[in-house]
Design an enzyme around this catalytic site. Structure first.
Site, PDB file in Angstrom:
ATOM      1  N   HIS A 130       0.938  -1.237   0.015  1.00  0.00           N
ATOM      2  CA  HIS A 130       0.092  -0.235  -0.147  1.00  0.00           C
ATOM      3  C   HIS A 130       0.822   1.353   0.114  1.00  0.00           C
ATOM      4  O   HIS A 130       0.700   2.198  -0.549  1.00  0.00           O
ATOM      5  CB  HIS A 130      -0.846   0.020   1.336  1.00  0.00           C
ATOM      6  CG  HIS A 130      -2.235  -0.830   0.891  1.00  0.00           C
ATOM      7  ND1 HIS A 130      -3.603  -0.072   0.900  1.00  0.00           N
ATOM      8  CD2 HIS A 130      -2.488  -2.080   0.823  1.00  0.00           C
ATOM      9  CE1 HIS A 130      -4.341  -0.912   0.848  1.00  0.00           C
ATOM     10  NE2 HIS A 130      -3.692  -2.175   0.714  1.00  0.00           N
ATOM     11  N   ASP A 131       1.889   1.060   0.675  1.00  0.00           N
ATOM     12  CA  ASP A 131       2.671   2.295   0.785  1.00  0.00           C
ATOM     13  C   ASP A 131       3.419   2.559  -0.517  1.00  0.00           C
ATOM     14  O   ASP A 131       3.361   3.947  -1.092  1.00  0.00           O
ATOM     15  CB  ASP A 131       4.059   2.094   1.832  1.00  0.00           C
ATOM     16  CG  ASP A 131       4.819   3.455   1.756  1.00  0.00           C
ATOM     17  OD1 ASP A 131       4.466   4.514   1.988  1.00  0.00           O
ATOM     18  OD2 ASP A 131       6.092   2.978   1.867  1.00  0.00           O
ATOM     19  N   VAL A 134       1.354   4.247  -3.618  1.00  0.00           N
ATOM     20  CA  VAL A 134       0.970   5.545  -3.563  1.00  0.00           C
ATOM     21  C   VAL A 134       2.203   6.411  -3.324  1.00  0.00           C
ATOM     22  O   VAL A 134       2.659   6.241  -2.373  1.00  0.00           O
ATOM     23  CB  VAL A 134      -0.189   5.925  -2.405  1.00  0.00           C
ATOM     24  CG1 VAL A 134      -0.435   7.246  -2.658  1.00  0.00           C
ATOM     25  CG2 VAL A 134      -1.434   4.887  -2.751  1.00  0.00           C
ATOM     26  N   GLY A 136       5.214   6.125  -4.552  1.00  0.00           N
ATOM     27  CA  GLY A 136       6.082   5.224  -4.087  1.00  0.00           C
ATOM     28  C   GLY A 136       6.534   4.746  -2.937  1.00  0.00           C
ATOM     29  O   GLY A 136       5.784   4.964  -2.000  1.00  0.00           O
ATOM     30  N   SER A 140       4.779   7.133   2.847  1.00  0.00           N
ATOM     31  CA  SER A 140       3.665   8.047   3.156  1.00  0.00           C
ATOM     32  C   SER A 140       2.335   7.223   3.956  1.00  0.00           C
ATOM     33  O   SER A 140       1.709   8.165   4.441  1.00  0.00           O
ATOM     34  CB  SER A 140       3.170   8.689   1.942  1.00  0.00           C
ATOM     35  OG  SER A 140       2.786   7.479   1.057  1.00  0.00           O
ATOM     36  N   HIS A 252      -0.673 -13.448  -1.450  1.00  0.00           N
ATOM     37  CA  HIS A 252      -2.021 -13.767  -1.112  1.00  0.00           C
ATOM     38  C   HIS A 252      -1.949 -15.314  -0.722  1.00  0.00           C
ATOM     39  O   HIS A 252      -3.088 -15.683  -0.228  1.00  0.00           O
ATOM     40  CB  HIS A 252      -3.139 -13.647  -2.136  1.00  0.00           C
ATOM     41  CG  HIS A 252      -3.521 -11.859  -2.374  1.00  0.00           C
ATOM     42  ND1 HIS A 252      -4.286 -11.634  -3.153  1.00  0.00           N
ATOM     43  CD2 HIS A 252      -2.984 -10.888  -1.807  1.00  0.00           C
ATOM     44  CE1 HIS A 252      -4.226 -10.393  -3.469  1.00  0.00           C
ATOM     45  NE2 HIS A 252      -3.607  -9.868  -2.426  1.00  0.00           N
ATOM     46  N   THR A 253      -1.049 -15.951  -0.792  1.00  0.00           N
ATOM     47  CA  THR A 253      -0.990 -17.267  -0.355  1.00  0.00           C
ATOM     48  C   THR A 253      -0.813 -17.181   1.438  1.00  0.00           C
ATOM     49  O   THR A 253      -1.179 -18.434   2.015  1.00  0.00           O
ATOM     50  CB  THR A 253       0.642 -17.866  -0.575  1.00  0.00           C
ATOM     51  OG1 THR A 253       0.785 -19.222  -0.082  1.00  0.00           O
ATOM     52  CG2 THR A 253       1.589 -17.013   0.117  1.00  0.00           C
ATOM     53  N   ASP A 301      -6.084 -17.820   1.091  1.00  0.00           N
ATOM     54  CA  ASP A 301      -5.555 -19.118   0.524  1.00  0.00           C
ATOM     55  C   ASP A 301      -6.530 -20.259   1.563  1.00  0.00           C
ATOM     56  O   ASP A 301      -6.371 -20.284   2.561  1.00  0.00           O
ATOM     57  CB  ASP A 301      -4.157 -19.184   0.696  1.00  0.00           C
ATOM     58  CG  ASP A 301      -3.708 -20.625   0.198  1.00  0.00           C
ATOM     59  OD1 ASP A 301      -4.494 -21.663   0.157  1.00  0.00           O
ATOM     60  OD2 ASP A 301      -2.404 -20.983   0.070  1.00  0.00           O
ATOM     61  N   THR A 304      -3.932 -23.703   2.422  1.00  0.00           N
ATOM     62  CA  THR A 304      -2.879 -23.415   3.463  1.00  0.00           C
ATOM     63  C   THR A 304      -2.578 -22.008   3.953  1.00  0.00           C
ATOM     64  O   THR A 304      -1.587 -21.152   3.459  1.00  0.00           O
ATOM     65  CB  THR A 304      -1.579 -23.865   2.838  1.00  0.00           C
ATOM     66  OG1 THR A 304      -1.207 -23.360   1.555  1.00  0.00           O
ATOM     67  CG2 THR A 304      -1.625 -25.498   2.736  1.00  0.00           C
TER      68      THR A 304
END
Length: 384
Positions: A130-131, A134, A136, A140, A252-253, A301, A304
């Site tokens: 997320h940092d 936006v 770079g 922020s 997202h694992t 996931d 697992t």
């Protein structure tokens, strides 16, 4: 060239550069360097990467860039790029002399927090993304004031701020005003990955912290309902490519998502009043059972959820990807082959994840002397 000496004509070089920038008819002046502009030995290349790069740059090119930097000259003939990209000024040895314990402190603190709460590992990786998404990788997202990214609706489930604050407090005791919050967050994401069972990679340091954070910009971060074309455009704008998109989605694992992100998918896909047809029937039933409220949590996931592995990609092949953006990675002809490769070759995923995370951590970094600052407190910009 004579007697083993190389002679350069400054007059010819100046004339060539003026012609290059279409300024041959410019009025001459007796002092070409304005009073407020000073050249210093401090501007000479110091790091190994800088020295190697500069050894390949001709005197004429340097002179042209100098003209451009001083006068802001633009050329219809040919534009001049900065001598070095910002990320080239990062270095894995950046803190070796100024704060040699920096990486050790970060690693120890992250381990202590994650051992108490394993869900912080994916939370820190997400906070880092997320940092960087936006403005770079400039920390922020850590700024905590009215109207900042952190206060946005899209940021309401971000976690890990307390961990970063504790790391920063300890480093300020040992090395005041030295280690940036952006570097702390980047290294913490690496260490969190390792603790979850993921690969190791060297983190280059030297980022500085940004001074601007706006609520409205938080919605730039993908929310899980975009199409692949939109995601590719988002990544490409940040210097990342299709392979990086598929690879970084592999984070997202581990971790969880709020049901808010999938409510439309399981009840009203694209306004049809029906669920997403790409969902497997048994997975749809499971999600409906677990998602009673928007803020209920479900694992990204389902097989697992606490192990950093390639089961995430296998899930996509089985049509049990949680977010629509996840499942589209498999169904889209452009990204599907990468998904299939990672699903069957864990080593390939691990090695590429390291590469893509380094690239993510280099997005629009602030490294030049006139950019950013080293915050004393990650929550606030420094007081003058």
């Amino acid at each position: 060239m004579s007697a083993r000496k190389l002679w350069l004509s400054q007059k010819s070089c100046v004339e060539n550069m003026l012609d290059k920038f279409d300024k041959s008819n410019s009025k001459t002046v007796s002092t070409p360097l304005v009073n407020h502009f000073n050249l210093s030995l401090d501007q000479c290349p110091e790091k190994e990467a800088e020295v190697v790069y500069m050894s390949k740059v001709s005197y004429a090119s340097l002179f042209g860039c100098l003209i451009t930097n001083i006068y802001g000259v633009s050329s219809p003939k040919k534009s001049v790029k900065p001598l070095l990209p910002a990320e080239a000024l990062l270095s894995i040895s950046h803190y070796h002399s100024t704060c040699p314990d920096a990486e050790g402190v970060i690693s120890q603190k992250v381990a202590a927090w994650v051992n108490k709460d394993p869900t912080l590992a994916p939370a820190i990786i997400r906070l880092h993304f997320h940092d960087c998404a936006v403005r770079g990788c400039d920390a922020s997202v850590l700024l905590n004031h009215k109207g900042s990214e952190r206060t946005a609706f899209e940021s309401r489930t971000l976690r890990g701020f307390g961990m970063i604050d504790e790391i920063k407090t300890e480093l300020e005791k040992r090395c005041p005003r030295t280690v940036s919050c952006a570097d702390i967050l980047t290294a913490a994401a690496r260490d969190a990955t390792i603790l979850a069972g993921g690969p190791f990679w060297e983190v280059p340091f030297g980022r500085k912290d940004g001074k601007i954070s706006l609520t409205k910009e938080a919605n730039l971060v993908p929310q899980g309902h975009e199409n692949i074309t939109g995601l590719l455009a988002f990544f490409q704008e940040r210097g990342l490519d299709m392979l990086d998109l598929v690879t970084l989605s592999g984070s997202h694992t581990i971790g969880r998502s709020t049901c808010y992100s999938i409510m439309n998918r399981i009840y009203n896909f694209n306004g049809t009043g029906k669920p997403d047809p790409s969902l497997s029937v048994y997975y749809l039933k499971l999600l409906r059972k677990r998602c009673k409220k928007d803020l209920d949590l479900v694992h990204l996931d389902v097989i697992t959820p606490r192990t950093f592995d390639t089961t995430y990609y296998k899930n996509l092949v089985r049509k049990v990807g949680l977010l629509s953006t996840d499942q589209l990675l498999f169904s889209d002809a452009r990204t599907g082959p990468f998904v299939e490769a990672f699903a069957t070759q864990p080593f390939l995923f691990d090695s590429q994840f390291s590469v893509s995370m380094v690239k993510l951590g280099n997005v629009q970094v602030l490294t030049r002397p006139n950019e950013g600052e080293i915050r004393v407190n990650c929550n606030y910009v420094n007081h003058v």
